[in-house]
Structure formats: structure tokens, C-alpha cells
Scaffold this motif. Structure first.
Motif, short mmCIF file in Angstrom:
data_model
loop_
_atom_site.label_atom_id
_atom_site.label_comp_id
_atom_site.label_asym_id
_atom_site.label_seq_id
_atom_site.Cartn_x
_atom_site.Cartn_y
_atom_site.Cartn_z
N GLY A 19 67.40 -57.77 33.03
CA GLY A 19 67.27 -57.49 34.45
C GLY A 19 66.58 -58.63 35.19
N GLY A 20 65.65 -59.33 34.51
CA GLY A 20 65.01 -60.49 35.11
C GLY A 20 65.97 -61.65 35.24
N PHE A 21 66.84 -61.83 34.25
CA PHE A 21 67.92 -62.80 34.32
C PHE A 21 68.80 -62.49 35.54
N MET A 22 69.10 -61.20 35.73
CA MET A 22 69.95 -60.78 36.83
C MET A 22 69.28 -60.99 38.19
N SER A 23 68.03 -60.54 38.31
CA SER A 23 67.37 -60.67 39.62
C SER A 23 67.19 -62.14 39.99
N SER A 24 66.98 -62.99 38.99
CA SER A 24 66.89 -64.44 39.25
C SER A 24 68.23 -64.97 39.78
N ASN A 25 69.31 -64.58 39.10
CA ASN A 25 70.63 -65.01 39.56
C ASN A 25 70.95 -64.48 40.95
N CYS A 26 70.52 -63.24 41.22
CA CYS A 26 70.86 -62.62 42.50
C CYS A 26 70.23 -63.35 43.69
N ILE A 27 68.97 -63.76 43.54
CA ILE A 27 68.34 -64.44 44.68
C ILE A 27 68.83 -65.88 44.82
N LEU A 28 69.43 -66.41 43.75
CA LEU A 28 69.97 -67.76 43.81
C LEU A 28 71.43 -67.76 44.28
N LYS A 29 72.25 -66.89 43.66
CA LYS A 29 73.66 -66.84 44.04
C LYS A 29 73.90 -65.96 45.27
N GLY A 30 72.96 -65.04 45.52
CA GLY A 30 73.07 -64.18 46.70
C GLY A 30 71.94 -64.48 47.67
N ASN A 31 71.70 -65.76 47.91
CA ASN A 31 70.51 -66.15 48.69
C ASN A 31 70.58 -65.75 50.16
N ILE A 73 61.93 -60.24 42.00
CA ILE A 73 60.92 -60.29 40.95
C ILE A 73 61.64 -60.32 39.61
N ALA A 74 61.32 -61.31 38.79
CA ALA A 74 61.92 -61.44 37.47
C ALA A 74 60.83 -61.42 36.42
N VAL A 75 60.85 -60.41 35.54
CA VAL A 75 59.87 -60.31 34.47
C VAL A 75 60.55 -60.62 33.14
N ALA A 76 59.96 -61.54 32.38
CA ALA A 76 60.45 -61.92 31.06
C ALA A 76 61.94 -62.22 31.04
N PRO A 77 62.42 -63.06 31.98
CA PRO A 77 63.86 -63.28 32.07
C PRO A 77 64.38 -64.35 31.12
N GLY A 111 64.80 -67.37 49.38
CA GLY A 111 63.86 -66.27 49.57
C GLY A 111 62.61 -66.42 48.73
N SER A 112 61.85 -65.32 48.65
CA SER A 112 60.60 -65.31 47.89
C SER A 112 60.88 -64.87 46.45
N TYR A 113 60.28 -65.57 45.50
CA TYR A 113 60.61 -65.37 44.09
C TYR A 113 59.33 -65.30 43.27
N LEU A 114 59.18 -64.19 42.51
CA LEU A 114 58.04 -64.02 41.60
C LEU A 114 58.55 -64.02 40.17
N LEU A 115 58.00 -64.90 39.36
CA LEU A 115 58.42 -65.10 37.99
C LEU A 115 57.26 -64.73 37.07
N VAL A 116 57.49 -63.83 36.09
CA VAL A 116 56.42 -63.31 35.24
C VAL A 116 56.85 -63.39 33.78
N HIS A 117 55.91 -63.76 32.89
CA HIS A 117 56.23 -63.83 31.46
C HIS A 117 54.96 -63.65 30.62
N GLY A 118 55.13 -63.14 29.42
CA GLY A 118 54.05 -63.10 28.44
C GLY A 118 54.14 -64.32 27.54
N SER A 119 53.01 -64.93 27.25
CA SER A 119 53.04 -66.18 26.48
C SER A 119 53.41 -65.96 25.01
#
Length: 723
Positions: free
Chosen positions: A595-607, A614-618, A658-666
Motif C-alpha cells: 500500500g505504501g508502494f501504491m500511495s507513493s505511485n499515486c501522488i507521483l503519477k496522479g499528482n 503517506i507511505a509506510v514501509a513501501p 503534493g505533500s509526501y510523508l515517508l516512513v520506515h523501520g530501520s
């Protein structure tokens, strides 16, 4: 900020019902205030018409295994209570011996990856009420032999057999070595993508053990830094085959317990293949093994003679896209077998004779079988779960082996799941819907009639009344391209159709997944309702590629992950944006993992459609993800470079508006933080502004302590600020 007269506020408060004033808080959600009561670790006995439940008090660390009668639901006793045994630090999980006179109990468990763990294991004798430790070391996946006399287990990449009478262990493999050779326990990618850990199996006579050997010497290594283990970070290195890289070389072996000898089974002329399942048949000396090619579209079911080592293909299945591996293979007394397949376009149940000849297709229709529960030899009935009553629902059915006399056993519309009694006279039905918390009932297996209610979660339902929660409305969204997609929407309780609302979209969208389903709330649902209480509409759409609507709908994304799914989210957002009550300039999207892969693509391809994401662990580049999952849907990057690159978010960062929040666990062993780090670098070099957060030493789930509360607070604040 708008100015509102105090007198108006007081008037509104006076006329507002008290029940509407209670607001959900993140503290409540993540402290478990809305947790449903469950029947934890419910297991049906096999030799008596009874079942067991693990009743644990997690605050005190005390747990007990209680025994109940299926016919009356009466508690007939407590098999073991951990407070009576100082050795047990609670009970984490348990399994019975075949004669159900002994129990293997796991305690003091340490998680390894998603499914795997090591633990202190004890053998409990029910009659004598004695407890003996299986090993002085923490071990993996112990399993009783069929004759109840021994327990096999894995330790340090080797297999051992423990003799219960003599209390002596025998090591049966000797070449196990970390990051080199594993015997009888799966490697990382098998565990994650084929969803099993125990890669060995006892036969019905208790005189043979079949196991898979993994030679991962040539598999590339991945290293994560663990920060909270001392003055210097500690590297954690493990084998992880990324798309197109070397996999473990697997081989099948059979150990003869009496002769203390092992033979390697020559399965055939295969190269670069997987063994995703092994299972002994009803004939004690005949083993089944599933072998599938690296593309995962050509599968052989092989029968192996354990005495001679001879291997014979009894069933072959091919697919133009891919084949999903299941645990539905079931051998009947005559060694004929049940098999599930999508070969007619929908997942259905088939019956084959012992030589692999098709007897008949048992279920048919434009709907999917979603679970196989078992076969009653006495009545000739098969029990299963399906979506015949709508793809967002689940029902339990009974049908004859010949495909006749089908009966729906669950009258309530929603999500039904069953645990059957050993004699198939009764089943415990677990039911919930978007409006009904989980209930457990005892039902008659012949006609589904209610016998007795077990647990109903009415206390939770009553508690939630003061919150006056908004409803989850199910619908179908038709895009301008004509695609009909399942969806749900949560509107504010005081929804005004004359107002314009911002919309926050949630999805996962991975192959065969489902987020639009009619069941009770999860943690995220309460978060979405909290957002609705604060003036947002929350929506979810299952696009093409998701499951339970047939193989064609699911497999349309083959070789192009992130193309059609992203199109559908963008197109659905455009449709929603045309609703009179939606502010089309304020649509956001969120997802985790795929879903994080998808939300990232959506704000880029559907800008021009999405204001924030918000993309978590994408996954940001499919070249960074593992071989088994990625190649199942994409083939290798060497074969399908454009499929990998055209739809990986990292290659479209220049489009960010748009505004983009990227989140990941190390410490994400699944989707490596490398995905986010290189996405960050790409965004920086494109001179794009964005927000991001790294959670030290957290895995793919990003939890522990206050972690989830802090993360969801961050995401909530981001939504309020940006949407």
C-alpha cells in the motif's frame, strides 16, 4: 481562522446528543480499549469431541489450556495451568501429540522473522501432570512422531530427534551452518513468501522423516544495523535473495529412524525450482512433494516411494500467469486427494484419485472457495468457506464429494469462519460484520442451525454506543474506463450533503488481497472513524489485481505491478472527487507495505489528483524486493526490465507536487529500509520537499512500546496539516 459567536457554540452543544460528543482518541485505540474478546488458540481435538482454548492473563503472565465439550460447550477441565509450574513463563503456544495424551508447550519465545521463533519447549504428560524440558536450548518447530514416542525439532540449522522415554536426543543432520545450510527449517524467503517454517514432516508410521535441505551459500547477504545493543551498532546479516538473484538450492531427503540413514530423493530433471510443500499421504511410505518452477506457473505434484526413493509426477498444473501455493491438499483414506485450483478461472475444489486422475470438480461457479475445512468420511461431505454470497462476504458450506447437495450453513451476512468438531457433527462459527463485533456460536454441521451462543462481545458494542461511530458504507465504484470496483466509505456522523469534505483514501492493493470486506473493525478502522469524527471522509477501493473476484481480475497485473492498480486508485479518486459533497482539491491517500508502494505511485503519477500521501514501509523499486514474491508477478528483472522500472516510484520522483510523508523501520527484514533511503536520495536530487521518519530497530510492523501511538499521531497531524 473563522470567528464563531460563543452563544452559537453553546446552542449547538445544548442540542447535540450526549452520545455524539464522545470522540475516539489514538491513546484508546493503541492501548487496546476497543479490543474484541476472542477464543485464543482455539483447537479442535481429533480423538474426542472436544476443543481447547488458551486462556491467558497477559498482565500476570499466567495462562491455562482449558478443555471444553463440543456438544454442550461445558468446560470439562483445565489441562494445565502455568501458575502450577514455575518453569513456565506463561504459555505462548501449544500442540498435542497424536494420541492427545501429551502437549508440547512453548514458553519464553523469541521471534526471529514473521512466522519463525525459538522457545523453551516442555513436554507435558496430561495423566501424570509432569513437565519435562525438551532441550536445554531454545529450539524451533518441535513435532511429535505419529507413534507418540519421539519429538523432532530444529536447532542451529540441524534436525534432532528426542526420545521421550529415554530423554535422549539424537542429531540426524550435521552440515547445518548459519548463512550456509539449513536442514528442515525454511530460509527467509520461503518463510515469508510460501508462509511456512517447518520444512520437515513425520510419516504416519513414525519411522520416516522427510525434510527439505536449503543450501543458501550462493544467496547474497543483506545486513541491517541494530542500534540498541551497545556502544556500537551491531550488524545483523542474513541471506536475502532479491529479484533475479541466486536462490537457495533445495533438495528433498528422507531419514529412516530405525536404520539411522538418509537418502536424497531425485525429484526429476528440474533446474532453478522451489519445493513449497511436502506432506506424507495416507499411505505411510508415500510422500507428496510440490515442485514449482522459478516463474511459479508450472507445478508438479510428485509422489515419492520412501523405501525405494522413486518419484512420480501424479498431477501437473500450468497457468499463463502464476499459481498460488495453498495448504488445501488433503489425502482421503483411499489416498485419493482433494486439490484446489483456479484452472477454470475461479478457485474451486477438485477430487483426484490416488494416481492423479480427475474424479470430478466438486464446486463450480463464478465465485471463489476461500478455505477448505475438511472431509467427513462417514457422510461423504466436504466443508468449505466461499464468497458465493458476494465477494466482500464469507460463508460456510457443506457439499457432497460428488458435488451435489450443497447447503449454506451460515445465514448471517458478513464474515463467517468455522472450526469443526472431530466428528463433523458441530462447528464453532466465528462471525462478524461491519456492524456486528465478533461472535462465537455453536452450530449444527448438518444444517447450520444455532445450538448455543458462546461469546458475543456485547460489552464492546455497548461501550461503543457512547461514541456514536460513523458507519462503513459499502458500494461499487465504476471508473470512467468501465471498471467496477468494490469500495467502502466512512462519512462524518453529522454528514451534510451540502458541505464539501476532504477525502482520505486507504488501500493495500497487493495481488489477491482484500481491504473491502464485511467484517468487524481493526485498529485502522477506529483511526479512520476518528478522522471522520474530525471532518474527513475516509474511503477504500479494491482495484484490479485484488482478490476474490476471479483469476482474470486478479492476474491482470501480471508483469506490470503498479500499473493497473495505480490507474484504478487515480480513476476512483476522480469519480469520488465528482461527488457533490467532496472537495476534489483535497484528496489524500495512505498505504503500508504494498500500500505504501501504491500511495507513493499515486501522488507521483496522479499528482493533479492527490494533494497528499503517506507511505509506510513501501517498496520503492521492485529490484530491491525478494525473488519469490516479485518474480511470481513480474518474472525476473533480466526478463522484464520495463515492468520493474516503469512502475517503481523511485523513477517518478520528478513528478512530486503534493505533500509526501515517508516512513520506515530501520530493522525491516522484509521491505528493507534501503527502499526509503534511496527514495530519499532520489527526492533530494530532484530538489523535492517531503517529510520522513525512520524508526530505529523496528521491523516491517513498526510497533513496540509507544511506537504505534507516536506513528499514528505523526500521521494524524500530517493529515490535519496537509489535507
Amino acid at each position: 481562522m473563522k470567528y464563531i459567536k460563543t452563544s452559537i457554540i453553546l446552542f449547538l452543544l445544548a442540542v447535540m446528543p450526549v452520545s455524539a460528543q464522545q470522540k475516539i482518541t489514538l491513546q484508546e485505540i493503541w492501548s487496546g480499549a476497543f479490543r474484541t474478546e476472542v477464543m485464543d488458540d482455539l483447537q479442535a481435538m481429533k480423538n474426542t469431541n472436544q476443543y481447547t482454548v488458551l486462556n491467558a492473563n497477559y498482565k500476570t503472565g499466567v495462562a491455562q489450556i482449558d478443555l471444553y465439550d463440543f456438544a454442550t460447550l461445558t468446560k470439562t477441565g483445565t489441562l494445565i495451568d502455568s501458575k502450577n509450574h514455575k518453569e513456565l513463563k506463561g504459555i505462548d503456544s501449544y500442540t498435542f501429540s497424536p494420541d492427545e495424551k501429551k502437549i508440547l508447550i512453548a514458553t519464553n519465545s523469541d521471534q526471529i522473522f514473521r512466522h519463525s521463533f525459538v522457545a523453551d519447549f516442555y513436554i507435558y504428560d496430561i495423566a501424570s501432570k509432569t513437565l519435562s524440558k525438551l532441550s536445554d536450548k531454545k529450539v524451533q518447530e518441535p513435532t511429535f512422531s505419529a507413534d507418540n514416542s519421539k519429538v523432532a525439532y530444529g536447532y542451529d540449522n540441524n534436525l534432532y530427534i528426542y526420545d521421550i522415554a529415554s530423554k535422549v536426543s539424537r542429531q540426524i543432520t550435521n552440515d547445518g551452518k548459519k548463512n550456509s545450510v539449513i536442514n528442515g527449517i525454511t530460509d527467509w524467503v520461503y518463510e515469508e513468501e510460501f508462509s511456512f517454517v517447518r520444512a520437515y514432516d513425520w510419516n504416519a508410521a513414525g519411522d520416516k522423516i522427510a525434510y527439505i535441505r536449503f543450501d543458501e551459500t550462493a544467496v547474497p547477504e543483506f545486513t541491517m544495523e541494530v542500534y540498541d545493543e551497545g556502544l556500537y551498532p551491531v550488524p545483523h546479516t542474513f541471506k536475502y535473495p532479491k529479484a533475479g538473484e541466486k536462490n537457495s538450492t533445495v533438495s528433498l531427503h528422507i531419514y529412516d529412524v530405525k536404520a539411522n540413514t538418509t537418502k536424497e530423493i531425485k525429484l526429476g530433471n528440474y533446474s532453478d525450482y522451489y519445493i513449497p510443500r511436502i506432506k506424507w499421504t495416507s499411505e505411510a511410505q508415500t510422500l507428496s512433494a510440490q515442485v514449482i518452477n522459478r516463474h511459479q506457473n508450472d507445478l508438479d505434484l510428485i509422489f515419492v516411494d520412501a523405501n525405494t526413493g522413486a518419484a512420480k509426477v501424479v498431477l501437473n498444473e500450468k497457468d499463463k500467469a502464476y499459481i498460488d501455493i495453498t495448504d488445501n491438499l488433503t489425502f482421503l483414506k483411499d489416498n485419493s486427494f482433494i486439490w484446489t485450483s483456479e484452472k477454470d478461472g475461479f478457485n474451486h475444489i477438485y477430487h483426484y484419485n490416488k494416481t492423479g486422475k480427475l474424479v470430478n470438480q466438486i464446486t463450480k461457479g463464478p465465485w471463489e472457495v476461500t478455505a477448505y475445512y475438511g472431509f467427513d468420511e462417514k457422510t461423504g461431505n466436504i466443508f468449505y468457506q466461499s464468497v458465493e454470497n458476494g465477494s466482500i462476504n464469507r460463508d460456510v458450506y457443506r457439499i457432497s464429494l460428488n458435488g451435489k447437495n450443497k447447503t449454506r450453513l451460515t445465514p448471517q451476512t458478513g464474515t463467517n469462519a468455522a472450526t469443526f468438531s472431530p466428528n463433523f457433527q458441530y462447528f464453532i462459527n466465528t462471525f462478524s460484520s461491519a456492524t456486528q463485533p465478533t461472535t462465537y456460536t455453536l452450530n449444527n454441521a448438518k444444517d447450520g442451525k444455532l445450538v448455543k451462543e458462546i461469546k458475543n462481545n456485547e460489552a464492546l458494542k455497548t461501550k461503543l454506543e457512547k461514541y456514536s461511530l460513523p458507519a462503513k458504507e459499502f458500494m461499487e465504484v465504476t471508473t470512467d474506463k468501465g471498471n467496477k470496483l468494490n469500495a467502502w466509505m466512512i462519512k462524518p456522523k453529522d454528514f451534510d450533503p451540502n458541505k464539501k469534505y476532504p477525502v482520505f483514501m486507504y488501500q493495500y492493493s497487493g495481488p489477491g488481497s482484500q481491504q473491502v470486506n464485511n467484517e468487524w473493525h481493526g485498529y485502522d478502522d477506529y483511526w479512520f472513524m476518528m478522522l471522520a469524527q474530525q471532518g474527513y471522509i475516509v474511503a477504500c477501493v479494491d482495484g484490479r489485481g485484488t482478490g476474490y473476484k476471479g483469476a482474470e481480475f486478479k492476474k491482470v497485473t501480471y508483469k506490470q505491478l503498479g500499473k493497473y492498480e495505480v490507474e484504478d486508485q487515480i480513476d476512483a479518486a476522480k469519480v469520488i472527487g465528482k461527488y457533490n459533497y467532496v472537495d476534489a482539491s483535497r484528496i489524500g491517500i495512505f498505504g503500508w507495505s504494498y500500500g505504501g508502494f501504491m500511495s507513493s505511485n499515486c501522488i507521483l503519477k496522479g499528482n493533479d489528483v492527490f494533494k497528499m500521501a503517506i507511505a509506510v514501509a513501501p517498496v520503492t523499486n521492485w529490484r530491491f524486493y525478494d525473488s519469490v514474491y516479485t518474480e511470481r508477478y513480474m518474472q525476473t528483472p533480466q526478463e522484464n526490465a520495463s515492468g520493474y522500472d516503469d512502475n517503481s516510484p523511485i523513477n517518478h520522483v520528478k513528478n512530486l507536487k503534493g505533500s509526501y510523508l515517508l516512513v520506515h523501520g530501520s530493522a525491516d527484514d522484509n521491505v528493507h529500509v534501503q527502499n526509503t533511503m534511496l527514495m530519499v536520495e532520489a527526492l533530494v536530487q530532484a530538489n523535492k520537499q517531503f517529510d520522513w521518519a525512520i524508526y530505529p530497530d523496528k521491523n516491517h510492523g513498526i510497533y513496540g512500546g509507544a511506537t504505534r501511538l507516536q506513528l499514528y499521531t505523526k500521521m494524524t497531524n500530517f493529515i490535519k496539516e496537509k489535507l
